[in-house]
Design a protein around this motif. Structure first.
Motif, PDB file in Angstrom:
ATOM      1  N   ALA A  30      51.170  40.793  40.697  1.00 22.57           N
ATOM      2  CA  ALA A  30      50.122  40.733  40.835  1.00 22.57           C
ATOM      3  C   ALA A  30      49.533  40.591  38.917  1.00 22.57           C
ATOM      4  O   ALA A  30      49.190  40.361  38.315  1.00 22.57           O
ATOM      5  CB  ALA A  30      49.160  41.550  41.282  1.00 22.57           C
ATOM      6  N   LYS A  31      50.051  42.146  38.455  1.00 20.04           N
ATOM      7  CA  LYS A  31      50.107  42.294  36.983  1.00 20.04           C
ATOM      8  C   LYS A  31      51.238  41.438  36.315  1.00 20.04           C
ATOM      9  O   LYS A  31      50.522  40.988  35.045  1.00 20.04           O
ATOM     10  CB  LYS A  31      50.306  43.666  37.042  1.00 20.04           C
ATOM     11  N   GLU A  34      48.892  38.176  36.492  1.00 15.19           N
ATOM     12  CA  GLU A  34      48.326  38.781  35.636  1.00 15.19           C
ATOM     13  C   GLU A  34      48.556  38.284  33.655  1.00 15.19           C
ATOM     14  O   GLU A  34      47.963  37.358  32.442  1.00 15.19           O
ATOM     15  CB  GLU A  34      47.388  39.617  35.884  1.00 15.19           C
ATOM     16  N   PHE A  37      49.043  34.308  32.866  1.00 22.84           N
ATOM     17  CA  PHE A  37      47.953  34.192  32.672  1.00 22.84           C
ATOM     18  C   PHE A  37      47.515  34.065  30.778  1.00 22.84           C
ATOM     19  O   PHE A  37      46.635  33.554  30.399  1.00 22.84           O
ATOM     20  CB  PHE A  37      46.881  34.556  33.905  1.00 22.84           C
ATOM     21  N   LEU A  38      47.184  35.512  30.995  1.00 23.87           N
ATOM     22  CA  LEU A  38      46.926  35.895  29.341  1.00 23.87           C
ATOM     23  C   LEU A  38      48.047  35.341  28.126  1.00 23.87           C
ATOM     24  O   LEU A  38      47.181  35.112  27.422  1.00 23.87           O
ATOM     25  CB  LEU A  38      46.834  37.447  29.389  1.00 23.87           C
ATOM     26  N   VAL A  76      47.736  44.039  30.339  1.00 21.66           N
ATOM     27  CA  VAL A  76      47.544  44.485  31.370  1.00 21.66           C
ATOM     28  C   VAL A  76      47.331  45.765  32.259  1.00 21.66           C
ATOM     29  O   VAL A  76      47.090  46.430  32.739  1.00 21.66           O
ATOM     30  CB  VAL A  76      48.357  43.312  32.216  1.00 21.66           C
ATOM     31  N   GLY A  80      43.969  44.818  31.806  1.00 18.97           N
ATOM     32  CA  GLY A  80      43.816  43.648  31.627  1.00 18.97           C
ATOM     33  C   GLY A  80      41.900  42.626  31.683  1.00 18.97           C
ATOM     34  O   GLY A  80      41.275  43.940  30.949  1.00 18.97           O
ATOM     35  N   LEU A  83      42.274  40.546  36.539  1.00 21.44           N
ATOM     36  CA  LEU A  83      42.896  39.416  37.732  1.00 21.44           C
ATOM     37  C   LEU A  83      43.854  39.848  38.062  1.00 21.44           C
ATOM     38  O   LEU A  83      44.063  39.783  39.887  1.00 21.44           O
ATOM     39  CB  LEU A  83      43.754  38.810  36.895  1.00 21.44           C
ATOM     40  N   SER A  84      44.036  41.025  38.166  1.00 24.15           N
ATOM     41  CA  SER A  84      45.633  41.597  39.092  1.00 24.15           C
ATOM     42  C   SER A  84      45.182  42.269  40.099  1.00 24.15           C
ATOM     43  O   SER A  84      45.960  42.192  41.218  1.00 24.15           O
ATOM     44  CB  SER A  84      46.437  42.713  38.156  1.00 24.15           C
ATOM     45  N   GLU A  85      43.849  42.504  40.388  1.00 30.26           N
ATOM     46  CA  GLU A  85      43.315  42.963  41.162  1.00 30.26           C
ATOM     47  C   GLU A  85      43.100  42.411  41.521  1.00 30.26           C
ATOM     48  O   GLU A  85      43.396  41.893  43.411  1.00 30.26           O
ATOM     49  CB  GLU A  85      42.082  44.337  41.127  1.00 30.26           C
ATOM     50  N   PHE A  87      44.871  39.164  42.720  1.00 28.87           N
ATOM     51  CA  PHE A  87      45.591  39.252  42.525  1.00 28.87           C
ATOM     52  C   PHE A  87      46.301  40.175  44.103  1.00 28.87           C
ATOM     53  O   PHE A  87      46.776  39.022  45.076  1.00 28.87           O
ATOM     54  CB  PHE A  87      46.312  39.166  41.479  1.00 28.87           C
TER      55      PHE A  87
END
Length: 97
Positions: A30-31, A34, A37-38, A76, A80, A83-85, A87
C-alpha cells in the motif's frame, strides 16, 4: 509532616497487536502504491525536469525519475496524503475474501 498523596503515574499506552507477516506485506504494498501515485503527481507538477539554463545533461535526464521516486517514498514515510491506509484497507479486504 503532612501526608501528601503521591501523583498517579501516567497510564501506559494500550498494547498494539503485532501485525502478521501478511499484514506487513500488504501495508508495504500500500505504501508503494501511494509512493507511485505521488511520484506521478510530482512528475506532472514538473519536479525532475532538467532546467534549461544549467542542467546535468543526459545523466540528469536518465536518473531524475529515481530522485522523484525517492522523494515520493520520503513523503509517504512522513505520513503521505493518507492513500496508503485506504489502499491497505482495500487490499486487506480483498485478501480476506
Amino acid at each position: 509532616m503532612l501526608n501528601t498523596p503521591t501523583p498517579l503515574a501516567p497510564a501506559a499506552p494500550p498494547i498494539q497487536p503485532v501485525p502478521s507477516a501478511r499484514e506487513t506485506a500488504l501495508r508495504d504494498a500500500a505504501k508503494e502504491l501511494e509512493a507511485g501515485f505521488l511520484a506521478e503527481m510530482l512528475k506532472s507538477a514538473g519536479l525532475g525536469k532538467t532546467s534549461e539554463s544549467f542542467g546535468g545533461g543526459a545523466g540528469e535526464d536518465q536518473f531524475s525519475s529515481f530522485l522523484v521516486q525517492e522523494q515520493a517514498r520520503a513523503m509517504v514515510d512522513a505520513g503521505g496524503i493518507g492513500l496508503s491506509e485506504a489502499f491497505f484497507n482495500a487490499l486487506k479486504e480483498r485478501a480476506d475474501v
